[in-house]
Design a protein around this motif. Structure first.
Motif, short mmCIF file in Angstrom:
data_model
loop_
_atom_site.label_atom_id
_atom_site.label_comp_id
_atom_site.label_asym_id
_atom_site.label_seq_id
_atom_site.Cartn_x
_atom_site.Cartn_y
_atom_site.Cartn_z
N GLU A 177 37.11 21.81 38.62
CA GLU A 177 36.76 22.30 39.94
C GLU A 177 35.69 21.41 40.56
O GLU A 177 34.72 21.05 39.90
CB GLU A 177 36.26 23.74 39.84
N VAL A 178 35.92 21.02 41.82
CA VAL A 178 34.95 20.22 42.57
C VAL A 178 34.58 21.05 43.79
O VAL A 178 35.44 21.40 44.60
CB VAL A 178 35.54 18.85 42.97
N ILE A 179 33.30 21.38 43.90
CA ILE A 179 32.87 22.41 44.84
C ILE A 179 31.69 21.88 45.68
O ILE A 179 30.82 21.20 45.15
CB ILE A 179 32.40 23.67 44.08
N GLY A 180 31.67 22.20 46.95
CA GLY A 180 30.51 21.89 47.78
C GLY A 180 30.85 21.15 49.05
O GLY A 180 31.97 20.67 49.22
N PRO A 181 29.87 21.06 49.97
CA PRO A 181 30.11 20.40 51.26
C PRO A 181 30.55 18.94 51.12
O PRO A 181 31.26 18.42 51.98
CB PRO A 181 28.77 20.49 51.98
N GLN A 182 30.13 18.28 50.05
CA GLN A 182 30.53 16.87 49.89
C GLN A 182 31.71 16.71 48.93
O GLN A 182 32.04 15.60 48.51
CB GLN A 182 29.34 16.05 49.37
N ALA A 183 32.36 17.83 48.56
CA ALA A 183 33.45 17.75 47.59
C ALA A 183 34.59 16.86 48.10
O ALA A 183 35.11 16.01 47.37
CB ALA A 183 33.97 19.14 47.27
N ALA A 184 34.96 17.04 49.37
CA ALA A 184 36.07 16.26 49.92
C ALA A 184 35.72 14.77 49.94
O ALA A 184 36.55 13.91 49.62
CB ALA A 184 36.42 16.74 51.32
N LEU B 54 41.67 24.80 47.34
CA LEU B 54 41.66 26.26 47.40
C LEU B 54 41.02 26.75 48.69
O LEU B 54 41.46 27.71 49.29
CB LEU B 54 40.89 26.83 46.20
N ALA B 55 39.94 26.08 49.07
CA ALA B 55 39.18 26.43 50.27
C ALA B 55 38.60 25.13 50.80
O ALA B 55 38.61 24.12 50.09
CB ALA B 55 38.07 27.42 49.90
N PRO B 56 38.07 25.13 52.01
CA PRO B 56 37.58 23.84 52.56
C PRO B 56 36.63 23.11 51.62
O PRO B 56 36.65 21.87 51.55
CB PRO B 56 36.89 24.27 53.85
N GLU B 57 35.79 23.85 50.87
CA GLU B 57 34.81 23.19 50.00
C GLU B 57 35.08 23.46 48.52
O GLU B 57 34.17 23.47 47.71
CB GLU B 57 33.39 23.62 50.39
N HIS B 58 36.32 23.72 48.18
CA HIS B 58 36.65 24.07 46.79
C HIS B 58 37.99 23.45 46.40
O HIS B 58 39.03 23.82 46.93
CB HIS B 58 36.70 25.60 46.67
N ARG C 38 44.21 9.64 49.82
CA ARG C 38 43.19 10.39 50.54
C ARG C 38 43.36 11.89 50.29
O ARG C 38 44.47 12.41 50.31
CB ARG C 38 43.29 10.08 52.04
N ILE C 39 42.26 12.58 50.03
CA ILE C 39 42.30 14.00 49.69
C ILE C 39 41.75 14.87 50.82
O ILE C 39 42.19 15.99 51.02
CB ILE C 39 41.48 14.27 48.39
N SER C 40 40.83 14.32 51.63
CA SER C 40 40.11 15.15 52.62
C SER C 40 41.04 15.69 53.71
O SER C 40 40.70 16.66 54.37
CB SER C 40 38.96 14.35 53.25
N THR C 41 42.21 15.08 53.90
CA THR C 41 43.12 15.53 54.94
C THR C 41 44.02 16.67 54.48
O THR C 41 44.85 17.16 55.22
CB THR C 41 44.03 14.36 55.40
N LEU C 42 43.85 17.06 53.19
CA LEU C 42 44.66 18.12 52.63
C LEU C 42 44.23 19.46 53.24
O LEU C 42 43.04 19.75 53.35
CB LEU C 42 44.45 18.13 51.12
N ALA C 43 45.21 20.30 53.61
CA ALA C 43 44.89 21.62 54.18
C ALA C 43 44.62 22.61 53.04
O ALA C 43 45.22 22.50 51.98
CB ALA C 43 46.05 22.12 55.02
N PRO C 44 43.73 23.57 53.24
CA PRO C 44 43.52 24.60 52.22
C PRO C 44 44.85 25.29 51.89
O PRO C 44 45.67 25.52 52.78
CB PRO C 44 42.55 25.56 52.89
N GLY C 45 45.04 25.58 50.60
CA GLY C 45 46.29 26.19 50.17
C GLY C 45 47.38 25.19 49.87
O GLY C 45 48.49 25.58 49.51
N ARG C 46 47.08 23.90 50.01
CA ARG C 46 48.11 22.87 49.75
C ARG C 46 47.70 21.98 48.59
O ARG C 46 46.53 21.90 48.22
CB ARG C 46 48.33 21.99 51.00
#
Lengths: 940, 84
Positions: free
Chosen positions: A620-627, A667-671, A637-645
């Motif tokens: 698990e990678v969690i936090g505002p800078q996770a993306a 899982l969520a924007p920062e998770h 690139r991972i940051s363009t992934l939508a939550p739930g995908r």
């Protein structure tokens, strides 16, 4: 009584033995007995054993020579319970009930060695003889014969030493040596409130006080040491006996070797301790040197101090008619004690005068001043001595004292620079070593003003050695004075060359008794002072340590402990055949043999299969800078992934090579959850953590390895959807809401479950992750709903049919993403990611790189993994790559393979020849996806 | 058998640590030359005497630290956290 040489209990002998406890053992098949407290050597001497083995090279008869760790001769083969030590030092081994002891290095027994003829050819086999003689045509031809003749113990390949324990300890002060100096240093520190460890290699504290007469603080020496031992224990000092300090290392690390005697729990008889001390006190004392005379290696020649030790501690009288030959005052005490014990003694003192001569004569001892031994007489053991003056003395024991050598090996391990002290003809500590104090006779002095007394002895007497006769310097490696002469004559005159040419000091005793005599002879031969000759380096270990003891617990299964699946028992019920994949024990298939693999593939392609994918990483990678962190770690690139995908991504090493692949779930924007390859989890966590600490704000991104907390079951196949539905997962399963590469949080048995549509088989697939303890329930429920189990081998076939790679199998340390056809980020990404710049070096851009391709074998025979595609170049075959995966495809009814081939993408359609261990195959390079290239089955 | 003082855990045996190369190297930007990238990737100072090195306290707190030490005498002068 135990043995003919044992003095009965009247008199003050035998302080170290318990006569009430008889211990039975055998030597060379003969039953013998000793007492508790005996060393093996003491028990053998008590039983009248004089001949304990044969020498290394000439097969000369040898006897016990010393009473300590410096012993060169008494190396025996020892078996006790599960333990087998082919090179046990009899002088240090505590005797234990049921020990089976054999003499080593003799064909037959030491008494009747059929190789003893070798000694008659001694003049033909001097030092360096192998180097000169066995060179043509190859040393290998002679090696077997030489090894049979030389050497000491033989390893029994069938014996399995049980792994011993290793112990660690931190103390304020470590005192090495339990003699008077060591006891005083330990007590002083303990009384100052320090945590103190005191080690001694003998069974009891006291050092020389146990056998030498001395008075300290108005007490007899042995009484003083007993009183101080009580003080030490009262002050909380940790005392370890039967323990040898074998090495000093950086930052005051001390390695100890403890011999197994109850109550310690040394499984194979030894236990290694690693101790860290604030300061170290070295009180290791001094050891006696032999004298040089003809046949000084015969059984019955012993160090005088050892003779005294066997008498006082073990009540063993080593001889009845004794010649005590000495260069110093210390041996007079030995003569007095032997006389008191009923032996007849003659002292032969090489000096013209001794203050002690008159007292000795008054006690009835014959003292010959200004004389020394010329030759030991006797066939297989000492029967007498011929003196320099011409006189002949009958004797069954020659006790020798050629002076004393301080034991400064450990000081040298700690990078101390020794200096030569001419007064005692020995090396003594020179430079100061921070954190290390040398005290007592290890310092080379025994008086208040540091001047050595007349008990030390001076330079060795080389009179007998110069007469070109057989005078032994190194008993264990059979090096004589003639060998040293020969080496000097052939210009191996440096001390380092001499050591290697003659093997002087290279045996397992490391020349403890031979070092000074060897230096003196070399100095005389080369016309230099001993101080100018220099010394060889003392290196750890001080006494030999068995490999099993060093390896300790890292043996057998514990060398690389296997990791297990949470649902292992369920797989066993299902009849799984297990194999190790990396350090993971996983089901390879379910059934009796590998024919199950094709059947399992059929379930996944045509029905529904269930696979335990729990070993996949769940980081698990969690936090505002996770993306941002994942963008930097992944090539994709991972940051363009939508939550739930979910997104499949490659991660590179800084070299640009593919480090790992995996699926990232947002899982969520920062998770995020990173599912990396099963065998790569620890490395991936370390990789993420390294860059997190290097480039990111630790308060804004956090990494948590939850791999072991979640079990994952993959349900795969055209009918997988209704199996998942029957699990009642509490989440919508229709393809609108849960399409391929999407995930939903549901429930299973009232606990959270993650349901992800991701496929490694090429079929519609659901990976369901639940808390690990629900793994078995989930598996059983999926089976009850009709899913058939498949193992790792079937998965390997299914993914090969699809051209899905295993990183590390289908890629190597040079494979970059564009070599497997993933070019997008290299062409488009401008932001930084790991390995970015390496993708644009000349090496990365050159033509002829090995690229991933599919290989369609001609015919029905799969091309073996590891086969090389070859091309003809300058009349030679040249490999242009290799096959990485290969199997029979049940779905296609023909073999499929993947490989890395130079310029493979440009060679698609070409038929190549493949070479494998002399067999030829042919195959055509094709696209790496063999089945369903459009991916329609993922949605079927 | 050395002893390193971890800024987070205190003095620890060296077997808990993993070596991580020279300290103070900066990762060059994408537009650097091949030579600059090679220097960053492959060239090691392998210094004799006083060195600054990165170590990971792998079997401890998991933090990367910088150690200033002498490769000849094994004397450790200072350790600090990589992250200020």
């Amino acid at each position: 009584m135990s043995g003919p040489q044992r003095i009965d209990s009247s008199g003050a002998y035998g302080s170290g033995i318990d006569r009430a406890q008889r211990i039975d053992f055998s030597f060379d098949g003969e039953p013998m007995s000793g007492f508790a407290g005996d060393t093996v050597a003491a028990a053998l001497l008590a039983n009248g054993v004089r001949l304990i083995g044969r020498s290394f090279k000439y097969h000369r008869p040898r006897g016990i020579f010393t009473a300590g760790g410096e012993e060169p001769n008494a190396i025996v083969d020892l078996r006790h319970a599960q333990r087998h030590d082919p090179n046990a030092r009899a002088t240090l081994e505590p005797l234990q009930h049921g020990m089976t002891i054999r003499s080593t290095h003799a064909r037959g027994t030491a008494q009747r060695d059929t190789f003893s003829f070798v000694d008659r050819f001694a003049r033909f086999i001097p030092a360096g003889f192998y180097y000169k003689t066995f060179m043509w045509p190859r040393f290998r031809l002679y090696e077997g014969m030489i090894r049979a003749l030389a050497g000491i113990g033989r390893v029994d390949a069938s014996s399995r030493a049980p792994g011993s324990r290793q112990q660690f300890l931190n103390v304020d002060r470590c005192v090495i040596g339990g003699g008077p100096a060591g006891i005083a240093a330990a007590l002083a520190a303990a009384r100052a409130g320090k945590k103190v460890l005191l080690v001694d290699d003998h069974a009891q504290l006291g050092g020389s006080l146990r056998w030498r007469s001395a008075r300290i603080d108005d007490l007899e020496g042995i009484g003083w040491s007993a009183a101080r031992e009580r003080d030490l224990r009262a002050a909380g000092v940790h005392i370890m006996t039967q323990t040898t300090a074998v090495g000093l290392y950086d930052h005051n690390a001390v390695v100890l070797l403890e011999k197994g005697l109850p109550p310690t729990k040394c499984a194979n008889g030894e236990c290694l301790w690693q101790v860290r001390a604030q300061d170290i006190v070295l009180a290791s004392g001094a050891i006696e040197r032999p004298l040089l005379f003809e046949n000084n290696d015969k059984p019955g020649v012993m160090l005088a101090d050892a003779v005294l030790r066997y008498l006082r501690i073990y009540a063993v009288r080593c001889g009845e008619r004794v010649v005590v030959a000495t260069s110093n005052d210390s041996a007079y005490g030995v003569a007095h004690e032997l006389t008191a014990a009923g032996a007849q003694c003659v002292v032969v003192d090489m000096r013209g005068h001794s203050d002690l001569a008159a007292t000795a004569r008054a006690a009835g001892i014959d003292v010959r001043l200004g004389d020394s031994i010329d030759s030991a007489l006797g066939r297989t053991q000492v029967e007498g001595a011929r003196l320099k003056s011409g006189a002949t003395l009958a004797a069954d024991l020659i006790a020798v004292s050629g002076g004393w050598t301080p034991l400064i090996h450990l000081y040298c391990h700690a990078r101390g620079k020794p200096r030569w002290d001419d007064r005692i003809a020995a090396l003594v500590p020179g430079s100061d070593v921070p954190g290390l104090q040398v005290v007592g006779s290890a310092k080379g002095a025994d008086t208040a003003d540091d001047t050595p007394s007349a008990s030390w002895g001076g330079a060795p007497d080389l009179w007998a050695a110069s007469a070109r006769r057989r005078v032994w310097v190194d008993l264990q490696h059979d090096v004589t004075t003639k060998d040293i002469e020969l080496a000097v004559r052939e210009n191996f005159a440096s001390v380092e060359h001499l050591k290697r040419y003659t093997t002087l000091g290279m045996a397992t005793d490391q020349g403890k008794t031979s070092n000074v005599n060897g230096l003196a002879i070399l100095a005389a031969q080369t016309g230099r002072g001993i101080d100018a000759v220099g010394v060889t380096t003392f290196r750890p270990p001080f006494v030999p340590v068995s490999m099993a003891t060093i390896a300790a617990k890292s043996l057998g299964e514990l060398q690389s402990p296997v990791r297990r699946l949470a649902a292992e028992n369920v797989h066993r019920e299902e009849g799984a055949h297990f194999r190790e994949y990396g350090d993971l024990l996983r089901p390879a298939w379910y059934g009796l043999d590998a024919s199950a693999i094709a059947r399992e593939c059929g379930h996944a392609r045509n029905g529904v299969a269930v696979f335990d994918a729990s070993s996949l990483g769940k980081i698990e990678v969690i936090g505002p800078q996770a993306a941002a962190l994942l963008d930097f770690i992944f090539y994709t690139r991972i940051s363009t992934l939508a939550p739930g995908r979910l997104r499949y991504g490659l991660a590179l090493a800084e070299s640009g090579a593919i480090f790992d692949d995996g699926v990232v779930l947002r899982l969520a924007p920062e998770h995020f959850v990173v599912s990396c390859s099963s065998g790569h989890v620890a490395a991936m966590v370390a990789h993420l953590e390294e860059w997190r600490q290097d480039r990111f704000d630790l308060a804004h991104v956090f990494i948590h390895d939850a791999s072991a907390h979640w079990a994952t079951i993959a349900v795969s196949g055209p009918q997988s959807k209704h199996v998942v539905a029957s699990l009642d997962p509490g989440a919508p399963l229709d393809d609108e809401q849960l399409p391929h590469m999407a995930a939903r949080i549901g429930t299973f048995a009232g606990r959270p479950a993650r349901i992800a549509r991701v496929s490694f088989t090429g079929e519609r697939c659901y990976e369901i992750a639940v808390p690990a303890r629900l793994a078995a329930d989930l598996w059983r429920k999926a089976r009850a709903a009709g899913a058939e189990p498949i193992g790792v081998e079937a998965l390997g076939v299914l993914r090969a049919e699809k051209g899905y790679i295993f990183v590390g199998q289908d890629t190597d340390s040079e494979t970059m993403p564009h070599d497997i056809g993933v070019n997008g980020p290299r062409d488009k990404r401008r932001d930084a990611f790991v390995g970015d710049r390496s993708l644009f070096t000349p090496f990365a851009s050159r033509t002829g790189r090995r690229q991933l391709v599919g290989i369609a074998a001609s015919g029905n025979q799969p091309i073996p993994v590891g086969a090389h595609p070859v091309e003809q170049a300058n009349d030679k075959l040249r490999s242009i790559g290799y096959v990485t995966s290969s199997c029979w495809s049940p779905a296609l009814g023909r073999p499929v393979a993947l490989g890395l081939v130079e310029d493979g993408r440009n060679r698609l359609g070409e038929e190549l020849q493949f070479e494998y261990l002399g067999t030829r195959y042919s195959g055509t390079l094709v696209e790496s996806c063999f089945l369903d290239p459009t991916g329609a089955r993922l949605h079927a | 058998m050395q002893k390193f003082p971890c800024p987070f855990c205190g003095p620890r045996a060296d077997r808990e640590f993993r070596y991580g190369g020279d300290a103070g190297k900066l990762r060059p930007p994408r537009d650097c030359t091949d030579a600059e990238w090679a220097r960053y990737r492959y060239q090691r100072a392998n210094g004799k005497g006083v060195t600054h090195e990165l170590w990971l306290h792998a079997d401890g707190c998991g933090r990367w630290i910088e150690i200033e030490r002498d490769t000849m005498t094994h004397e450790v002068f200072a350790t600090r956290s990589l992250v200020p």
